[in-house]
Every structure is written in C-alpha cells, then in structure tokens.
Write an enzyme that holds these catalytic residues in place. Structure first.
Site, short mmCIF file in Angstrom:
data_model
loop_
_atom_site.label_atom_id
_atom_site.label_comp_id
_atom_site.label_asym_id
_atom_site.label_seq_id
_atom_site.Cartn_x
_atom_site.Cartn_y
_atom_site.Cartn_z
CD GLU A 1 -3.57 1.22 2.66
OE1 GLU A 1 -2.86 0.14 3.05
OE2 GLU A 1 -4.05 2.07 2.47
CD GLU B 1 -10.46 -2.18 6.52
OE1 GLU B 1 -10.38 -1.86 6.81
OE2 GLU B 1 -10.20 -3.76 6.46
CD GLU C 1 -6.13 -4.81 4.70
OE1 GLU C 1 -6.30 -4.46 5.94
OE2 GLU C 1 -6.41 -4.06 3.25
CD GLN D 1 0.38 -1.96 4.08
OE1 GLN D 1 1.28 -1.82 3.05
NE2 GLN D 1 -1.02 -1.99 4.11
O1 AHR Z 1 -3.31 -2.22 5.70
C1 AHR Z 1 -3.28 -1.06 6.61
C2 AHR Z 1 -4.64 -0.49 6.57
O2 AHR Z 1 -5.49 -1.88 7.50
C3 AHR Z 1 -5.44 -0.40 5.32
O3 AHR Z 1 -5.25 0.61 4.94
C4 AHR Z 1 -6.76 -1.10 5.73
O4 AHR Z 1 -7.53 -2.18 4.94
C5 AHR Z 1 -6.50 -1.98 6.97
O5 AHR Z 1 -7.38 -1.20 7.18
#
Ligand code: AHR
Length: 534
Positions: free
Chosen positions: A64, A212, A338, A387
């Site tokens: 991200e 989300e 995620e 991530q």
């Molecule tokens: O991974 C960090 C954040 O966590 C992402 O941007 C979001 O989708 C989730 O709440």
C-alpha cells in the site's frame, strides 16, 4: 477464557485421557510423569482428494501507499546506492522473487479509496501531488503509479491485484482504468497507454471493488454496499484477448457474519469471483490504547497474541459456512486479503507509518496462519500478508541502503513448497500449551503433495518451553528419505536488526528420522519446521 483449537486438533487432556483409558489406571499412573515430559503426538497423513489443491495465491503480499512500503521500500531516491532498475530497488525485488510472490495487492488498503489512477500515469514531473490523508498526511508525489507497479509485477512474475476506488471515485473512473489497461482497440485511453510506453494490453484480471467498505472505504451498510458493488461490477467489462475479470467483493471485518451473509444473499455468485475478509492479530486484542510492543513482551503477552492469532481458524470457518449456504459448489473464493500482527509502531517513528519490528513470535504466527489457510484450501484461495515492506508484519525491512529479511520472510520461504500442491489432510491431537490456567494447542500443521510426488509437512510448535515428539503414519505414501529446514531462536522475542540481519535464519533440520514406514520427529519448542519426504 475460550480456546480456539485448529482443524483436526483436540486438546491434550482428552488425548491423555484416551491414552490412560487404554493403558489401564495402574499403568497410566506409572506412565503419567513420562507422558507429561514427552508430549508425544500420533499423526496420520491422509491420502486426501487429488482435486483439492492449495492455491499458491494463499501466499500473496500487499503493498500500500503507506509509510515506507512503496517509497523507500520499493521505489527509491535515484541517488540511493543500491542496485536499481529505474527507481525500483532490485535487492528487494530479488528477495521477493525468491519467495515466489504469487500475487501483489495495490495501491491499498484505505489509500485505494482515495486514489485516482490518472494522477499516477504520464511524465512523472507532470503528475499532481496529493495528501495521503489516511497515513501520516504526507505528500504523495504519484511517481509510483500504474506503469511502475505493473513493471514491478512483471519483474516478480506475480499476478497484479488492483483495488478500485469505490469510496471516493466513480464507476467511470474504474471502467476507464480497466479499459486503459486491458483494451487493444484504438480508443483514446488505449492510445494514451501506448504513448506512455506500453503498446500491448496489460490484461489485469484481479480487481477488488472497494476496500473495507464497512469502514475507511465509505462506512457503508452491507445492503448499500452490495447495491454499489453490483453497479460497479456491471461496468467491469471483459476485453477481447484478455482473460475474464476476477471481480472481488469487499468483505467482512473479522467475525462480522452479517456482512458475509448479506453479500452472499444479495450478489449472485456468477457476479463475483471472490469475497474478502480482513483479520489482524492484536497482541492486546484491542484497537484502543496500546496494541502491545513488537519486541518487548513477556510470556503472557506472547501467549495472548498467539491465542488471538489462532482465532483466524474459527473466523475463516464461520465465513466459509455462510458461503457454503449460498454456494454449495464453492465457486466463490474466500480471500483473506489483509492479515498479520499489528503492534505499536517502533518508538520514535511516525505513528501513521505503521513501522514495526518482526520477531520469532511473528514467524510462529505466520506459520500458524498459513497452516490454517492450507487446511481451509477448499474455500480460502487467496490471502495477502499486510504488508510486504516496512509496514506491519513485513517480510522485508529497509533503512536507506540496508535491507533485512524478517523471520516472517523465512516462513514464506519455507512454505512455498505448498504452492499449488495437492492438499493432504492431517489427523492428530495436539498437546496443550498451558499458561496461568489458560491453554491453546501447542502444535499446528498442514501437508501437501507436489507435482513430482514429494510430500511436504509444515509443523509449528507454539510452546516456548517444550519439545514435542511426533510419530507419523503416511498410508499410501512411498518415500525413502526425509529432509527439512527449521526456523527457531533462543527467545520468541528475538529479531533481526540491520547490524545483525542473520540472528534468525533458516537452518537444516536434523530431527526427523524414518523408522520403518513411520516418520519420527523431535520438534523443538518455538519452531517452524517444513519437512520434505521423497
Ligand atoms: O494494512 C493497513 C490498513 O488496514 C489498510 O489500509 C486497511 O485496509 C486496513 O484497515
């Protein structure tokens, strides 16, 4: 306090109870001290269904525009003294290539619902800047955009997984992005792509329709979101010569069963390829206040973290059961796009950048989570660790020209043998890891058979103090040799630093032996082991 036993496991007391009933009371009494020390486990590797495959996409990563994941992590200052292709950092690329990243999700996350793809194409100097309002309010210069991301995917040999902006974008914007990437006729968007250096269509097929949407993606109700989804999905066309679109519904937060129920009830299964689920492991179990330190924790905090991580099994099972009601043939994939541990940031770093260290505890959580996904491979056909670099449970950390591989990276290295292999169910009773009157299963595992017939068994011993011994039967498997690799360290809080990047690394495992047809394993405390039987 509830416990969350993994698939195929039951608790040690019942295992010991069954043993003692069989042996008779007197014999059992004399054996009791021995059993409590030996922690012996009987395991069977079952033949399974040749059609049931562990999708390689379970091992996906997520990148991200957040903190130093893209900028510094992948896309660096031209003056930085590291091997580079353009501004792509090649030491990071090479490391990611080694773990065969099957798909890479981008540009977010919450960022995706603020992102306008046209800002990230064309001559870099002319790209508009924007504020990254979700993550630290820093200035995003859009120098890393669509072409740069797809070049990265190309270098990695990975499937791009794009998240379309549903929260603050339009249907036209998303449809335009798809046409820009996938069409081949002479439209203005295709001409623009060609002018920007890519004559051929990119053929991007994985599309998340929002992220989300119950939260940072627009705070929608599931009823409202499903209507929005159907409108967007209607305009996600297939383009001639490109494979059909894989349209992915933005799914539930943790165990929110209602979100999944409404999505499955209101979206016809032929209008979606996948449905997502997000679940993060919080050491304290709470989003408010401190989440817990990444490196400074005691055994109780370690135990709580793993207990919270093990909830993934029940959460996946809950959503899978709802999906089964509407999709008996299991056509729709569940994508846990995620997951990972979310701790407090490293002291002194920007709280909006989510930079955290990564210990052996995180590696044990990663091995456990991948085992859970493998054991649910009939429904879980994709997942993305949050991530890839410098954010949350990263597999790689960078500091200027330095780079290190985290313990979690090594787990992905170990588990790549399961990618697209045939799932082999395991049967065993796990001993308990008991602390202060609470218990979780000490052992979790999964197994598969690859295209060449080699069997791989991944074993995680969460108990930080006790060795486990396993006697494993493999009916129907013919094998001569066993080899393996192990990840462990002196303490569950050990981690790699830029000065000592190899404190935790993989080593050859010598604790597995063939005894007749059986496989005997001595599994050290706090370890992840993957065995290969050929
Ligand atoms: O991974 C960090 C954040 O966590 C992402 O941007 C979001 O989708 C989730 O709440």
């Amino acid at each position: 306090m509830p416990t969350f036993p993994l698939h195929h496991s039951t608790s040690a007391p019942s295992f010991l109870r069954r043993q003692t009933q069989r042996l008779g009371l007197l014999a059992a009494l004399s054996l009791a001290p021995l059993l409590s020390v030996a922690q012996a486990v009987q395991m069977t590797v079952q033949p399974g269904d040749p059609k049931l495959i562990i999708s390689k996409h379970i091992q996906g990563q997520f990148a991200e525009h957040l903190g130093r994941c893209i900028y510094d992590g992948i896309w660096v200052d031209p003056a930085l003294n590291v091997p580079k292709k353009g501004r792509l950092r090649m030491d990071v690329v090479e490391a990611l290539k080694k773990i065969k990243v099957p798909n890479l999700r981008w540009p977010g996350g919450c960022f995706a619902d603020t992102y306008h793809w046209r800002d990230g194409i064309g001559p870099t100097a002319q790209r508009p800047k924007m504020l990254n309002l979700w993550w630290g309010n820093n200035l995003e210069d859009n120098s890393f955009g669509t072409h740069e991301f797809l070049e990265l995917c190309d270098l990695l040999g990975t499937e791009p997984y794009l998240a379309a902006n549903v929260g603050s974008g339009t249907v036209q914007e998303m449809a335009g992005w798809m046409e820009y990437l996938n069409a081949n006729q002479d439209t203005p968007l295709v001409q623009e792509r060609r002018k920007n250096g890519h004559p051929e269509p990119y053929k991007v097929t994985w599309w998340g329709i929002g992220n989300e949407s119950w939260g940072c993606g627009g705070n929608m109700t599931p009823e409202y979101y499903t209507d929005v989804y159907k409108r967007y999905a209607t305009f996600a066309h297939n383009y001639e010569g490109a494979p059909p679109m894989k349209k992915i519904v933005s799914g539930a937060n943790g165990d929110d069963a209602n979100w999944t129920e409404v999505c499955m009830k209101r979206i016809p299964t032929n209008q979606m390829w996948g449905l997502t689920l997000h679940y993060y492991t919080l050491p304290t179990g709470s989003w408010s206040g401190s989440k817990g330190s990444a490196t400074g924790f005691n055994e109780q905090q370690y135990f709580n973290t793993l207990r919270n991580g093990l909830k993934m099994d029940a959460i996946v099972a809950k959503h899978a059961a709802i999906m089964d009601k509407y999709d008996k043939e299991k056509k729709v994939a569940l994508l846990v796009d995620e997951w990972g541990i979310w701790t407090d940031v490293e002291p002194g770093t920007n709280p909006g950048f989510l930079y955290q260290q990564n210990t052996l505890r995180d590696a044990l959580l990663a091995g456990t989570t991948l085992n859970i996904f493998n054991n649910h491979c009939d429904r879980v056909r994709g997942a993305n660790l949050a991530q890839a670099i410098n954010v949350l449970q990263a597999v790689i950390l960078t500091e200027k020209e330095k780079m290190l591989l985290t313990p979690t990276y090594h787990v992905f290295d170990l588990y790549q043998v399961h990618q697209d292999a045939q799932y082999l169910p395991l049967q065993f009773s796990s001993p308990d890891y008991v602390l202060n009157g609470e218990k979780i299963p000490a052992l979790n595992a999964s197994a598969s058979k690859d295209k060449n017939g080699a069997v791989h068994i991944s074993l995680v011993n969460l108990d930080p103090n006790k060795t486990l011994t396993l006697e494993t039967a493999l009916p129907g498997v013919s094998w001569k040799n066993v080899s393996g690799r192990i990840l462990t360290s002196g303490n569950v809080s050990d981690y790699n630093t830029f000065d000592k990047p190899n404190t935790i690394q993989l080593a050859a495992f010598k604790g597995a032996k063939k005894r007749g047809d059986k496989l005997n394993v001595t599994l050290p405390s706090k370890s992840v082991v993957v065995l290969e039987l050929k």
